[in-house]
Write a protein that holds these residues in place. Structure first.
Motif: not given
Length: 348
Positions: A182, A110-111, A107, A116
């Protein structure tokens, strides 16, 4: 991006094109970063040895890596007459490909991740362990004594240190409560109210030290580069290789080094989070924090290579099996026991 291409190409075509673009957005920067860090690696070694390092090709020698790339690309590919041609050519491809596929779950913010998945840590452990196959196949298919000996060394070395790395990762997973990278990063936020990173945790800091040293052994970096001990093995498992096949081994090695630097940042030092949980620092993009941390760890890798003499092979094995393995296994019990007492309480 997937939604945009789906309107043009349909659901399946849109997903395929969007995924392909995302892969290229990761693969190309990683390959470019490999060329850049090779230059920095040589500059760091030179500075520590009071030398100049690359300083001719381009301003300050910054184009030296690209000149070296052109040189190996234009060289003739020589295959030994007694080698297994198919496997001989397949080995460097495996090494380079495996070094890239692990980046799919890293990662960058974030996102900001290609895949993922909930078991990202297990995926990385599985992908990184595949790298040994390229080395073994290279040594065996060369049909030469010293490359084969180097391949056996590589297999024993990588297996030995993967065991201790596995137990180190168990300690991290226990504390974070997830294999999702994450979630592991989020669990490192606000330690003691103002720090970000498991590395600041006294119970997990020793495991970071073990992980850092094991990562150097896993990637066969000095002082653990026994697979390429020139005084003993001529040049290791890639002795019979030339041209781009030879270059792919080095590109794969540096891609693996960058991966281990990224894992150090993600698992122990907050990943995309700033080192201090202070609101103004979050104005800096998470990708910038992650890249800065990767560069710091790469400097440590280069620093160690420039200053620490090479281990003997028996010392390498003793460190892995008699020190790191018992220590990491003991730490799993300590971390799990501490969490049971403090987080979950004693069950009647």
């Amino acid at each position: 991006m997937t939604a945009y291409f789906s309107t043009l190409l349909g659901p399946e075509g849109g997903w395929f094109v969007a995924t392909l673009i995302a892969i290229l957005l990761i693969a190309f920067p990683v390959m470019l970063a490999v060329a850049i860090v090779i230059y920095f690696d040589r500059k760091i070694w030179a500075a520590m040895a009071l030398r100049r390092g690359p300083n001719v090709v381009g301003p300050f020698g910054i184009l030296q890596s690209f000149a070296d790339g052109i040189k190996v690309f234009l060289q003739e590919t020589i295959i030994p007459s007694s080698a297994n041609k198919g496997l001989f050519l397949l080995a460097p491809i495996i090494t380079f490909t495996v070094a890239l596929i692990a980046w799919a779950v890293i990662p960058f913010g974030p996102e900001m991740v290609l895949a993922d998945i909930n078991v990202g840590l297990l995926y990385i452990l599985a992908a990184s362990s595949l790298g040994v196959y390229g080395v073994i196949i290279a040594g065996w298919s060369s049909n030469s004594k010293y490359p084969f000996y180097s391949a056996l060394r590589a297999a024993a070395q990588m297996v030995s240190y993967e065991v201790s790395i596995g137990f180190v990762l168990i300690s991290v997973v226990l504390w974070a409560g997830s294999f999702h990278l994450g979630t592991i990063i989020d669990a490192q936020k606000g330690l003691y109210g103002f720090l970000n990173g498991f590395g600041f945790n006294p119970l997990l800091f020793p495991m970071w030290v073990v992980f850092l040293i094991s990562a150097m052994a896993e990637t066969a970096r000095a002082p653990f580069d026994l697979t390429e001990a020139e005084s003993e093995l001529v040049a290791g498992y890639q002795t019979e290789y030339s041209s781009m096949a030879f270059a792919l081994f080095w590109l794969g090695e540096y891609a693996n080094v960058l991966l281990m630097c990224a894992l150090n940042a993600v698992l122990f030092w907050g990943g995309w989070l700033p080192p201090v949980d202070w609101a103004p620092l979050y104005a800096v993009p998470g990708l910038v924090w992650l890249i800065l941390k990767i560069l710091v760890f790469f400097f440590i890798f280069s620093w160690v290579k420039a200053t620490v003499p090479r281990y003997r092979y028996d010392q390498l094995m003793r460190l892995g099996w008699k020190i790191f393995l018992p220590l990491s296994l003991l730490w799993v019990f300590l971390v799990s026991g501490f969490l049971m007492l403090t987080r979950y309480g004693v069950q009647a």
